[in-house]
Design a protein around this motif. Structure first.
Motif, PDB file in Angstrom:
ATOM      1  N   VAL A 168       0.835  -1.205   0.000  1.00  0.00           N
ATOM      2  CA  VAL A 168       0.000   0.000   0.000  1.00  0.00           C
ATOM      3  C   VAL A 168       0.868   1.252   0.000  1.00  0.00           C
ATOM      4  N   SER A 169       1.959   1.225   0.733  1.00  0.00           N
ATOM      5  CA  SER A 169       2.828   2.405   0.769  1.00  0.00           C
ATOM      6  C   SER A 169       3.484   2.661  -0.577  1.00  0.00           C
ATOM      7  N   ARG A 170       3.731   1.628  -1.347  1.00  0.00           N
ATOM      8  CA  ARG A 170       4.292   1.817  -2.690  1.00  0.00           C
ATOM      9  C   ARG A 170       3.229   2.338  -3.654  1.00  0.00           C
ATOM     10  N   ALA A 171       1.979   1.888  -3.464  1.00  0.00           N
ATOM     11  CA  ALA A 171       0.899   2.342  -4.342  1.00  0.00           C
ATOM     12  C   ALA A 171       0.455   3.763  -3.994  1.00  0.00           C
ATOM     13  N   ALA A 172       0.473   4.109  -2.736  1.00  0.00           N
ATOM     14  CA  ALA A 172       0.056   5.448  -2.297  1.00  0.00           C
ATOM     15  C   ALA A 172       1.110   5.998  -1.353  1.00  0.00           C
ATOM     16  N   PRO A 173       2.166   6.609  -1.877  1.00  0.00           N
ATOM     17  CA  PRO A 173       3.256   7.101  -1.016  1.00  0.00           C
ATOM     18  C   PRO A 173       2.811   8.174  -0.033  1.00  0.00           C
ATOM     19  N   GLN A 174       1.730   8.919  -0.344  1.00  0.00           N
ATOM     20  CA  GLN A 174       1.285   9.974   0.554  1.00  0.00           C
ATOM     21  C   GLN A 174       0.588   9.441   1.798  1.00  0.00           C
ATOM     22  N   LEU A 175       0.306   8.140   1.831  1.00  0.00           N
ATOM     23  CA  LEU A 175      -0.353   7.559   2.999  1.00  0.00           C
ATOM     24  C   LEU A 175       0.640   7.414   4.148  1.00  0.00           C
TER      25      LEU A 175
END
Length: 263
Positions: free
Chosen positions: A208-215
């Protein structure tokens, strides 16, 4: 003098040894055994309990050798009885140590490695999850009459490892050492379900962190992983009873093979 009773030094020595040497082995086992040797039990209570067990077990034992306990051979037999008792208690104590280690591994994965409390059994700081495992294991140990099984193994040890006849060999010590090496494998098997669930959750948050770095992964992932760890812990605790039975049977078997390895 008529009616007087004459006692020889050999008879007096035999009577003293018949109580002293079994008491030494029993007291050494109680000092280190789980529950019996807990820090919350006063020393006087442990000594009285050891003396009570000695009085009950001594009539079932063969006659002790008439050897002066203060002689070199007598001191050697005394040290041997202490070592046998310590090894009997240590083999079962490793079962609880494995559960505490499993709790520590689980706590580190959940992010609770900093949360620790004093273990009343040993008087040391352990993780909260490890203490939870230890308390549940203690209740299960008493429910399955593990304390009676330990006392039975102690009483049987006087038959296969008689006082003054057996000698602790390298094979005897290796038996307990090999059982101690299983502690890490047993701890891993106990902690494996929770650790696997936490590992899958961490992998998911990594994706998830790779797909949405702003998370903010740390802000979301930490409470989520901790919650998942507690849920997995609730489901995994149901399998603790068969695991504890297997570990306890293995510990008592290793203790019973102590004298057989010395033959």
């Amino acid at each position: 003098m008529a009616g007087s009773i004459l006692l020889t030094s050999t008879e007096i020595t035999g009577w003293v040894n018949s109580l002293f040497w079994p008491f030494t082995r029993i007291a050494a086992m109680i000092v280190i055994a789980p529950i019996f040797g807990g820090q919350m039990i006063p020393v006087r209570i442990r000594l009285l309990f050891a003396l009570l067990l000695t009085v009950v077990i001594v009539p079932l034992l063969p006659a002790a050798p008439a050897i002066n306990p203060l002689s070199v051979e007598g001191v050697f037999i005394t040290l041997q009885q202490m070592l046998i008792g310590l090894m009997l208690g240590f083999s079962v104590q490793l079962v609880f140590a494995a559960l505490v280690l499993a709790g520590q591994v689980t706590a580190m994965g959940m992010g609770l490695g900093f949360a620790s409390m004093v273990d009343p059994q040993n008087g040391v700081q352990v993780p909260v999850v490890g203490q939870y495992y230890a308390v549940v294991a203690t209740l299960l140990f008493l429910a399955m009459n593990g304390h009676l099984m330990l006392i039975q193994t102690l009483a049987d040890s006087f038959q296969y490892f008689q006082i003054g006849t057996g000698i602790l060999t390298r094979e005897s010590l290796q038996t307990i050492a090999l059982w101690g090496s299983r502690m890490f494998a047993d701890a891993l098997m106990v902690a494996l379900p929770v650790v696997t669930a936490i590992l899958l959750a961490n992998i998911s948050f990594g994706v998830v962190s790779r797909a949405a770095p702003q998370l903010n992964v740390f802000g979301v992932g930490f409470p989520a992983v901790m919650t998942l760890g507690f849920v997995a812990l609730i489901f995994a605790i149901g399998n603790l009873l068969p695991q504890l039975e297997n570990m306890l049977d293995s510990a008592l078997l290793a203790a019973s093979q102590l004298g057989q390895a010395g033959r």
